[in-house]
Design an enzyme around this catalytic site. Structure first.
Site, PDB file in Angstrom:
ATOM      1  CG  HIS A 300      -2.066   0.927   1.115  1.00  0.00           C
ATOM      2  ND1 HIS A 300      -1.974   2.272   1.378  1.00  0.00           N
ATOM      3  CD2 HIS A 300      -3.332   0.697   0.701  1.00  0.00           C
ATOM      4  CE1 HIS A 300      -3.145   2.817   1.149  1.00  0.00           C
ATOM      5  NE2 HIS A 300      -3.987   1.895   0.725  1.00  0.00           N
ATOM      6  CG  ASP A 357      -8.678  -4.510  -2.642  1.00  0.00           C
ATOM      7  OD1 ASP A 357      -9.882  -4.376  -2.376  1.00  0.00           O
ATOM      8  OD2 ASP A 357      -7.988  -3.607  -3.150  1.00  0.00           O
TER       9      ASP A 357
HETATM   10  N1  ACO Z   1       4.211  -7.527  -4.768  1.00  0.00           N
HETATM   11  C1  ACO Z   1       5.558  -7.488  -4.936  1.00  0.00           C
HETATM   12  N2  ACO Z   1       6.308  -6.388  -4.750  1.00  0.00           N
HETATM   13  C2  ACO Z   1       5.674  -5.282  -4.374  1.00  0.00           C
HETATM   14  C3  ACO Z   1       4.277  -5.236  -4.185  1.00  0.00           C
HETATM   15  C4  ACO Z   1       3.541  -6.418  -4.386  1.00  0.00           C
HETATM   16  N3  ACO Z   1       2.221  -6.442  -4.214  1.00  0.00           N
HETATM   17  N4  ACO Z   1       3.911  -3.984  -3.825  1.00  0.00           N
HETATM   18  C5  ACO Z   1       5.036  -3.258  -3.790  1.00  0.00           C
HETATM   19  N5  ACO Z   1       6.110  -4.043  -4.135  1.00  0.00           N
HETATM   20  C6  ACO Z   1       7.539  -3.647  -4.141  1.00  0.00           C
HETATM   21  C7  ACO Z   1       7.858  -2.796  -5.370  1.00  0.00           C
HETATM   22  O1  ACO Z   1       8.272  -3.592  -6.445  1.00  0.00           O
HETATM   23  C8  ACO Z   1       8.955  -1.908  -4.826  1.00  0.00           C
HETATM   24  O2  ACO Z   1      10.129  -2.681  -4.761  1.00  0.00           O
HETATM   25  P1  ACO Z   1      11.579  -1.969  -4.983  1.00  0.00           P
HETATM   26  O3  ACO Z   1      11.721  -1.006  -3.863  1.00  0.00           O
HETATM   27  O4  ACO Z   1      12.540  -3.096  -4.950  1.00  0.00           O
HETATM   28  O5  ACO Z   1      11.504  -1.299  -6.320  1.00  0.00           O
HETATM   29  C9  ACO Z   1       8.523  -1.644  -3.386  1.00  0.00           C
HETATM   30  O6  ACO Z   1       7.736  -2.779  -3.011  1.00  0.00           O
HETATM   31  C10 ACO Z   1       7.690  -0.367  -3.214  1.00  0.00           C
HETATM   32  O7  ACO Z   1       6.572  -0.470  -4.071  1.00  0.00           O
HETATM   33  P2  ACO Z   1       5.963   0.718  -4.922  1.00  0.00           P
HETATM   34  O8  ACO Z   1       5.473   0.212  -6.222  1.00  0.00           O
HETATM   35  O9  ACO Z   1       6.920   1.871  -4.962  1.00  0.00           O
HETATM   36  O10 ACO Z   1       4.747   1.099  -4.010  1.00  0.00           O
HETATM   37  P3  ACO Z   1       3.585   2.070  -4.405  1.00  0.00           P
HETATM   38  O11 ACO Z   1       3.257   2.822  -3.188  1.00  0.00           O
HETATM   39  O12 ACO Z   1       3.919   2.866  -5.631  1.00  0.00           O
HETATM   40  O13 ACO Z   1       2.387   1.081  -4.825  1.00  0.00           O
HETATM   41  C11 ACO Z   1       0.599  -0.431  -4.632  1.00  0.00           C
HETATM   42  C12 ACO Z   1       1.385   0.695  -3.967  1.00  0.00           C
HETATM   43  C13 ACO Z   1       0.125   0.027  -6.032  1.00  0.00           C
HETATM   44  C14 ACO Z   1      -0.631  -0.739  -3.812  1.00  0.00           C
HETATM   45  C15 ACO Z   1       1.508  -1.696  -4.756  1.00  0.00           C
HETATM   46  O14 ACO Z   1       1.893  -2.136  -3.464  1.00  0.00           O
HETATM   47  C16 ACO Z   1       0.840  -2.832  -5.535  1.00  0.00           C
HETATM   48  O15 ACO Z   1       0.927  -2.850  -6.766  1.00  0.00           O
HETATM   49  N6  ACO Z   1       0.132  -3.778  -4.823  1.00  0.00           N
HETATM   50  C17 ACO Z   1      -0.618  -4.820  -5.492  1.00  0.00           C
HETATM   51  C18 ACO Z   1      -1.952  -4.274  -5.992  1.00  0.00           C
HETATM   52  C19 ACO Z   1      -2.920  -4.034  -4.848  1.00  0.00           C
HETATM   53  O16 ACO Z   1      -3.121  -4.869  -3.975  1.00  0.00           O
HETATM   54  N7  ACO Z   1      -3.569  -2.863  -4.902  1.00  0.00           N
HETATM   55  C20 ACO Z   1      -4.606  -2.500  -3.921  1.00  0.00           C
HETATM   56  C21 ACO Z   1      -4.155  -1.401  -3.017  1.00  0.00           C
HETATM   57  S1  ACO Z   1      -5.414  -1.011  -1.838  1.00  0.00           S
HETATM   58  C22 ACO Z   1      -6.525  -0.087  -2.724  1.00  0.00           C
HETATM   59  O17 ACO Z   1      -6.177   0.662  -3.603  1.00  0.00           O
HETATM   60  C23 ACO Z   1      -7.889  -0.215  -2.432  1.00  0.00           C
END
Ligand code: ACO
Length: 422
Positions: A300, A357
């Site tokens: 998140h 979720d």
């Molecule tokens: N699986 C694997 N790696 C992940 C995940 C994941 N679900 N989420 C984040 N990461 C990693 C990224 O690759 C990144 O790694 P790095 O530092 O080595 O590059 C690090 O964690 C930080 O992630 P970001 O993408 O910078 O986080 P951001 O805040 O931009 O994205 C998000 C947040 C979109 C929710 C992301 O965690 C994700 O894609 N999760 C899966 C989709 C999801 O469940 N979305 C629902 C969110 S709740 C809602 O909106 C209702």
């Protein structure tokens, strides 16, 4: 005493005021930065940018706190109803009995124009319910009095009631239409949640099912400046009408990185199960930077701790499945996956926890709601929150159009090349 930060740019020192919120969150007010220095800030994905001051929802991602209008989410989920929370988000206070009854009447009053019903029945049965919902809410703007499109004249409570009632009718009607089932109209004698369930399944939900739905809708009702709420506010900042703003919010929510994640989680769990149930393989894929796959329902932007909503949903999932006598092997897959992820250094180091979720889909599934309806269920819950965000924006006297800047990195000026010379 007012606090300032000093920054030095090109040898000039300027002072920028520090703004402090009621929960001691601090922000640097950069509104004069460009005028005084010529510089702008660059913040891809707005991770460090506060877009507004708001009194609606407080969340502390480090501590895993979520409150609507000051009330902790766990207390609201346990003791309140979705309609009461909708009122709270929009009016700032819990309603008295009379205020709640009046609000309930406002929500139950509107019916969907026959033209919108006909439109819903014309959508292909294969259409995604979020596409249907976003289109139907935008289309609703064509069938309301013109005053409803003028934000200076609009009756805000009446339009909120209309939008809440409409999204539930639209979703339930399309749900039945695509199964070729007889449409069930809205019944004003039922509560909002009972009515939604009845329009979908043609029966009054048991107390357990009703409670589970109330909790899910309450947990989804608002989440401050997330992607879809920001979309609603950006569209609203142009003084667009609320139907247009909400339709934009629905489109933003649809994406798998936002509300569409609940559908993506279920599809992920199903594919893990179909592949023999080896969730460690999914974990390895999620860690592989060469693979675009992410563990859906994990991570998140704001929560770097347990999403408090996920904790409540996980508990509710166990209760609902037990009460309904449902045994879902996907719950075991989800629990196994959660456990190994929470122990894995990749997820621990990045503070990636299950979000709202991760478990919600298992409850929806136990209630007989198909996977591609999950995001629209989320949207039904989010409607009062989007509306409260829109309302706060339009009621704010100093509101300005949202218009970010950019750092241009394209070609410098060059002369046009005639077709024959390319
Ligand atoms: N699986 C694997 N790696 C992940 C995940 C994941 N679900 N989420 C984040 N990461 C990693 C990224 O690759 C990144 O790694 P790095 O530092 O080595 O590059 C690090 O964690 C930080 O992630 P970001 O993408 O910078 O986080 P951001 O805040 O931009 O994205 C998000 C947040 C979109 C929710 C992301 O965690 C994700 O894609 N999760 C899966 C989709 C999801 O469940 N979305 C629902 C969110 S709740 C809602 O909106 C209702």
């Amino acid at each position: 005493m007012a606090e300032y930060v000093k920054i030095k740019l090109n040898g000039n020192e300027i002072e920028l005021p520090v703004i402090e919120g009621t929960e001691n969150e601090k922000a640097i007010d950069i509104s004069k930065l460009r005028a005084e220095t010529g510089y702008i800030t660059l913040d891809d994905g707005f991770g460090n940018t506060g877009s507004c001051k708001s009194k609606i929802t407080f969340l502390d991602g480090e501590k895993g706190i979520l409150r609507y209008r000051g009330y902790p989410i766990d207390q609201l989920a346990e003791k309140s109803s979705f309609l009461e929370v909708s009122y709270l988000l929009n009016h700032g206070e819990l309603p008295s009995k009379t205020e709640l009854e009046k609000f309930e009447r406002t929500v139950k009053e509107p019916t969907l124009p026959v033209e919108i019903c006909a439109l819903l029945d014309d959508f292909p049965k294969t259409a995604h319910p979020m596409g249907v919902a976003a289109s139907a809410i935008a289309a609703l703007s064509c069938f309301v009095p013109r005053e409803n499109l003028d934000i200076t004249k609009i009756d805000k409570d009446q339009v909120l009631g209309q939008l809440m009632e409409s999204i539930s009718i639209i979703s339930a009607r399309f749900f039945r239409h695509r199964q070729g089932k007889k449409i069930i109209g809205s019944d004003p004698n039922l509560s909002y949640v009972q009515n939604l369930y009845n329009m979908m399944f043609g029966e009054i939900p048991s107390d357990e099912v009703k409670k589970a739905l109330e909790v899910l809708l309450i947990l989804h009702a608002d989440h401050e400046q997330n992607c879809s709420a920001s979309a609603v506010r950006v569209i609203g900042s142009a003084q667009s009408n609320p139907y247009a703003c909400i339709s934009g919010g629905l489109c933003a929510l649809w994406g798998p990185l936002h509300g569409g994640a609940n559908q993506a989680v279920m599809e992920m769990l199903e594919s893990i199960q179909a592949d023999g149930g080896d969730y460690r393989k999914a974990l390895d894929r999620a860690k592989d930077k060469e693979d675009p796959f992410r563990l859906m329902g994990f991570g998140h932007r704001v929560y770097k701790n347990f999403d408090p909503r996920a904790k409540i949903i996980k508990k509710a999932t166990d209760t609902v499945l037990e009460q309904l006598g449902v045994e879902d092997p996907l719950l075991d897959v989800a629990k196994g996956l959660e456990k190994v992820a929470l122990e894995d250094p990749y997820f621990v180091d990045r503070k990636l926890y299950p979000n709202v979720d991760f478990y919600s889909g298992i409850i929806y599934r136990a209630l007989g709601i198909p996977t591609d309806m999950f995001t629209v269920m989320f949207a039904i819950g989010r409607m009062p929150g989007w509306y409260a965000q829109w309302r706060e924006l339009v009621d704010f006297k100093g509101s300005r159009i949202a218009r970010p800047r950019q750092v241009y990195v394209g070609e410098n000026e060059r002369d046009y090349i005639l077709m024959e010379n390319r």
